[in-house]
Design a protein around this motif. Structure first.
Motif, PDB file in Angstrom:
ATOM      1  N   THR A  58     -22.232 -48.373  -2.559  1.00 51.29           N
ATOM      2  CA  THR A  58     -21.539 -49.641  -2.356  1.00 51.29           C
ATOM      3  C   THR A  58     -21.731 -50.130  -0.938  1.00 51.29           C
ATOM      4  N   PHE A  61     -25.132 -51.517  -0.476  1.00 48.52           N
ATOM      5  CA  PHE A  61     -25.268 -52.748  -1.251  1.00 48.52           C
ATOM      6  C   PHE A  61     -24.628 -53.915  -0.505  1.00 48.52           C
ATOM      7  N   LEU A  62     -23.429 -53.698   0.027  1.00 47.05           N
ATOM      8  CA  LEU A  62     -22.745 -54.756   0.785  1.00 47.05           C
ATOM      9  C   LEU A  62     -23.581 -55.153   2.000  1.00 47.05           C
ATOM     10  N   TRP A  64     -26.743 -54.875   2.398  1.00 44.20           N
ATOM     11  CA  TRP A  64     -27.935 -55.615   1.955  1.00 44.20           C
ATOM     12  C   TRP A  64     -27.553 -57.035   1.585  1.00 44.20           C
ATOM     13  N   TRP A  65     -26.391 -57.181   0.962  1.00 51.46           N
ATOM     14  CA  TRP A  65     -25.953 -58.482   0.500  1.00 51.46           C
ATOM     15  C   TRP A  65     -25.698 -59.423   1.674  1.00 51.46           C
ATOM     16  N   LEU A  66     -25.284 -58.849   2.799  1.00 53.98           N
ATOM     17  CA  LEU A  66     -24.933 -59.680   3.958  1.00 53.98           C
ATOM     18  C   LEU A  66     -26.151 -60.129   4.764  1.00 53.98           C
ATOM     19  N   LYS A  67     -27.336 -59.748   4.327  1.00 53.07           N
ATOM     20  CA  LYS A  67     -28.536 -60.045   5.098  1.00 53.07           C
ATOM     21  C   LYS A  67     -28.676 -61.525   5.493  1.00 53.07           C
ATOM     22  N   LEU A 108     -24.275 -66.762   0.818  1.00 50.09           N
ATOM     23  CA  LEU A 108     -23.939 -65.395   0.412  1.00 50.09           C
ATOM     24  C   LEU A 108     -23.650 -65.300  -1.071  1.00 50.09           C
ATOM     25  N   THR A 109     -23.603 -66.430  -1.770  1.00 50.91           N
ATOM     26  CA  THR A 109     -23.306 -66.322  -3.199  1.00 50.91           C
ATOM     27  C   THR A 109     -24.483 -66.791  -4.042  1.00 50.91           C
ATOM     28  N   ARG A 112     -28.030 -66.391  -2.559  1.00 50.47           N
ATOM     29  CA  ARG A 112     -28.381 -65.071  -2.019  1.00 50.47           C
ATOM     30  C   ARG A 112     -29.669 -64.539  -2.626  1.00 50.47           C
ATOM     31  N   LEU A 113     -29.812 -64.755  -3.937  1.00 50.95           N
ATOM     32  CA  LEU A 113     -30.938 -64.120  -4.612  1.00 50.95           C
ATOM     33  C   LEU A 113     -32.178 -65.008  -4.656  1.00 50.95           C
TER      34      LEU A 113
END
Lengths: 509, 331
Positions: A58, A61-62, A64-67, A108-109, A112-113
């Motif tokens: 986790t 993952f967090l 990485w998500w904040l990149k 960030l939402t 993000r991808l």
């Protein structure tokens, strides 16, 4: 923004050349970019690790998500450095919280991808566009180079993974031989307890370190792609040429103008009120007329008469022509329009259902085809982690064992049966015993268990009375079933009374 | 309910006396070979069923001792061949030699003419020599100089092989493996049993081997033949027979097995189960007897699927799984 101050040569490039420029830019400011990135991300990573010590996956993952939030800092530095205003580390890091303000949630939402993240990031951060304006801008920008931006992200993912594996291998190679031989790798990898956690956190840390190296390059490549796109769109290179021209000529211009004025002055016609007939009728109407007639002529319009058959003998040429011209024949157009309309909606839905049905059917067939294989391997897995809840089989060894299939008072029923059908009577008692073992003692009996194995299980229950009775009954049952020997009549009374003392008292008090 | 037609020839007393003898033999063997009770059971099963045994185990577990003790207990002949890469078939079966005095060829019988033959490290000899044993094992006769010579009964081959060393060995071909009724795995004894064993051995005057001299002769070679006769006549229910055949057949379509067992496996399962029943003291064969010897009968006749082999699974594990899923018979 003054293009003439740019520290890179501005000219239209191919997408890959532009990315190469990005790598160069990142190399130019590598110390600044990497140290500022490390200063911002590593504390965040440390905090996440400390907070989520129990859940290393986790945490990473967090992180990485904040990149995208971290990416803003290198982009800021690069955009400043492009025009020679390179900030110091301190200034840059101080600037970071302010950079986070615009559109952080979106990035960030749902953004993000996005694969072209690095390419479109400057639009919102540097141009400050939002909403429909941003969409419009992206529509223009992404007509080209967007594919390259997606490739950049894809390559980046692979590079990160490759570097990460490399780091892990390097770490592994550095372990002394004697220490390593003590390690039980399988246990370390599979361990969910705290002893395996440090290994996972170590691999997380490797990832964070790799990002320090790679992420500024990634941002720089995206930024240079963006610059290149704008160079092409807004002809920055031409603007630069003009600017340079102006700069060079600015000293000469007054002189030149003076000379031209002087040279033209003597030849100018005398200033008399002479009406010029050619100029007068140039009214708006005429002008628009002539414009129209000009517009009808070749460079603006190029009418062409094509004579051909629409339908009939040669369809393929028509089709080819349609392809070549980029136009569709009418009938096809009509058909397509029909298809687009609601007329065929139901047929399409039906087809969709049919296709899905085919896929599901194929899956089911596949599972059914390999059911033996699946059963073997799945049951092998299940053996490793036995489930508490086991469904009692209703039928074992061809005997009905469900409670409802047996009579309430088994002993009496067996006594009734004994004189006429001794075999059925003994069978009933044995079935009753198995059923009791299955339902009252929750014994995990399988259909592959032989009588001897069942006796062993009973032995494990540590109930001498039950064991003695089971032993007796099994012996008589085996004698009858496999030895074809009838038990003596005295046994009947004993077995039935034993049954009553064991089960009537025990289960129905 | 009728008696078995085949059971008519056997009285209860005969069977009980026979199983008494078999159990006495087992108790005697246990004195010599400590901590290998399952192996003793299997070897006796093969002896009573008239089959041959392939013993697999690391050195020093008492394989040779077991065979010598067995030979002593029923007063049989015992021969041992140490298989080596240069061993010739004639070294096993025998050959003709020219006698200068009588000016005639004389047959010299090889070590195979015996009751108990210990083929030590059988996989060290090439296939040619291994095949010399084939005829002896299957037909119980040896053809020498065109003459078929019968081997005395009872005849039993106990071959040993070492599972660890693969260098310079010749794995047994499937056809020869199939000739062995049982493949028995010998494992290290328990701690307590090893303690007992070491105590016993070190007490003996001969440094590192157990003396089989003090063992009592329990029965004669003819008694063994009689035991085999009685075992083959033990009652066998149709359901139990069906169970044995189902087990053997299941190996052919079992997904974890690449090659299944042939019909010889079904035959050996039933013969083994009969011997077990006699050894147990029973008068008829139960599914338990089949299941007890199924592992030893099947393990050398099947080949595990490559994907399971890669997973690190053993044949025994796959077979246990199979035994766990084939329904046992009940009437």
């Amino acid at each position: 923004m003054r293009l003439s101050d740019a520290s890179v040569v501005i000219r239209p490039r191919t997408a890959w050349e532009a990315m190469d420029l990005g790598v160069l830019m990142a190399r130019e400011h590598r110390l600044l970019l990497m140290s500022s990135w490390a200063l911002v991300t590593l504390p965040v990573f440390a905090a996440l690790t400390a907070l989520l010590w129990k859940y290393p996956s986790t945490a990473i993952f967090l992180f990485w998500w904040l990149k995208p939030a971290f990416d803003r800092l290198p982009l800021y530095i690069l955009s400043k450095a492009l025009f020679g205003e390179t900030p110091s580390i301190k200034q840059a890091v101080r600037q970071w919280p302010r950079l986070l303000k615009g559109q952080l949630l979106a990035s960030l939402t749902w953004r993000r991808l996005s694969l072209s993240r690095s390419f479109v990031m400057p639009v919102s951060q540097l141009e400050g566009l939002d909403g429909p304006a941003r969409q419009k801008r992206l529509g223009v920008l992404q007509q080209r180079n967007a594919g390259a931006a997606r490739w950049l992200t894809t390559i980046g993912v692979h590079l990160e993974i490759g570097l990460w594996f490399g780091c892990m291998t390097l770490f592994y190679l550095f372990i002394p031989q004697n220490l390593e031989s003590d390690w039980d790798w399988q246990r370390l990898i599979l361990a969910t307890s705290s002893e395996g956690l440090w290994l996972e956190h170590l691999s997380n840390a490797f990832y964070a370190v790799i990002l320090v190296f790679w992420e500024p390059i990634y941002v720089a490549c995206g930024f240079s792609l963006y610059l290149n796109r704008r160079t092409v769109l807004e002809a920055w290179d031409l603007e630069l040429v003009f600017r340079r021209l102006r700069q060079r000529l600015s000293n000469v211009v007054p002189l030149l103008l003076l000379m031209m004025g002087l040279s033209l002055l003597p030849f100018s016609p005398p200033a008399m009120a002479e009406s010029s007939p050619s100029q007068k009728p140039l009214a708006t109407q005429d002008a628009s007329q002539s414009i129209k007639s000009l517009m009808e002529k070749p460079p603006f319009k190029n009418p062409e008469t094509v004579t051909r058959y629409r339908f009939g003998e040669d369809k393929p040429p028509v089709k080819n022509k349609a392809h070549r011209d980029g136009k569709l024949p009418d009938w096809l157009k009509a058909l397509l329009d029909n298809l687009n309309s609601n007329t065929f909606k139901h047929i399409a839905q039906g087809l969709e259902v049919l296709l899905w049905g085919l896929i599901v059917g194929a899956l089911i067939t596949l599972v059914w085809r390999y059911r033996e294989w699946l059963r073997t391997f799945v049951s092998r897995r299940r053996l490793r982690k036995p489930q508490d809840l086991k469904v009692a089989p209703a039928q074992l060894f061809g005997l009905e064992l469900g409670l409802e299939t047996l009579p309430d008072d088994i002993a009496s029923a067996a006594e009734h049966l004994w004189p006429t059908q001794p075999r059925e009577a003994l069978g009933l008692l044995y079935r009753g015993l198995l059923s009791r073992l299955l339902h009252d003692f929750n014994m995990p009996l399988k259909s592959a268990d032989t009588e001897g194995q069942i006796l062993e299980r009973v032995n494990q229950l540590q109930q001498p009375q039950l064991l003695a009775f089971s032993d007796d009954l099994t012996r008589h049952w085996q004698n009858l079933a496999y030895g074809h020997r009838l038990p003596p009549p005295s046994v009947q009374q004993q077995l039935c009374s034993d049954w009553r003392t064991l089960f009537s008292r025990g289960s129905n008090p | 309910m009728s008696e078995f037609p085949s059971a008519t020839g056997l009285t209860r007393e005969t069977v009980q006396r026979a199983s008494g003898q078999a159990q006495a033999l087992r108790n005697e063997l246990r004195k010599a070979v400590i901590g290998q009770d399952p192996v003793i059971n299997d070897v006796l099963t093969a002896l009573i069923a008239g089959g041959h045994v392939l013993l697999e185990g690391v050195p020093g577990l008492g394989k040779t001792l077991l065979v010598r003790a067995l030979a002593r207990c029923f007063e049989g002949d015992f021969a041992r061949i140490q298989f080596t890469p240069d061993l010739m078939p004639s070294d096993v079966t025998g050959h003709a030699v020219y006698d200068l005095h009588t000016e005639q060829f004389k047959l010299r019988k090889g070590p195979v003419f015996t009751h108990l033959l210990l083929a030590d490290e059988i996989n060290r000899a090439p296939a040619k020599t291994q095949a010399a044993l084939l005829e002896a094992m299957q037909e119980r006769q040896v053809t020498l100089e065109g003459e078929a010579l019968p081997i005395g009964q009872p005849f039993m081959v106990l071959a040993t092989q070492n599972p660890i060393e693969q260098e310079g060995t010749y794995p047994l071909p499937e056809a020869e493996l199939d000739r062995f009724m049982l493949k028995v795995r010998m494992d290290y004894p328990d701690a307590q049993q090893e303690l007992d064993m070491v105590r016993e051995v070190t007490r003996s005057s001969r440094a590192d081997m157990l003396d089989v001299k003090p063992l009592r002769t329990v029965l004669l070679a003819e008694d063994v033949l009689q035991l085999q006769q009685i075992a083959s006549e033990l009652a066998l229910d149709e359901q139990v027979l069906d169970y044995a055949v189902r087990l053997a057949r299941a190996t052919r379509s079992w997904p974890g097995l690449a090659i299944g067992a042939g019909p010889r496996a079904s035959i050996d399962l039933v013969r083994g189960a009969r011997a077990r029943a006699l050894l147990r003291g029973g008068e008829f064969v139960t599914p338990d007897d089949i299941k007890d010897c199924a592992l030893a009968v099947l393990r050398h006749r099947v080949r595990i699927a490559p994907e399971l082999d890669i997973d690190g699974l053993e044949v025994d594990q796959v077979l246990k799984q199979l035994l766990d899923q084939i329904p046992a018979p009940r009437q």
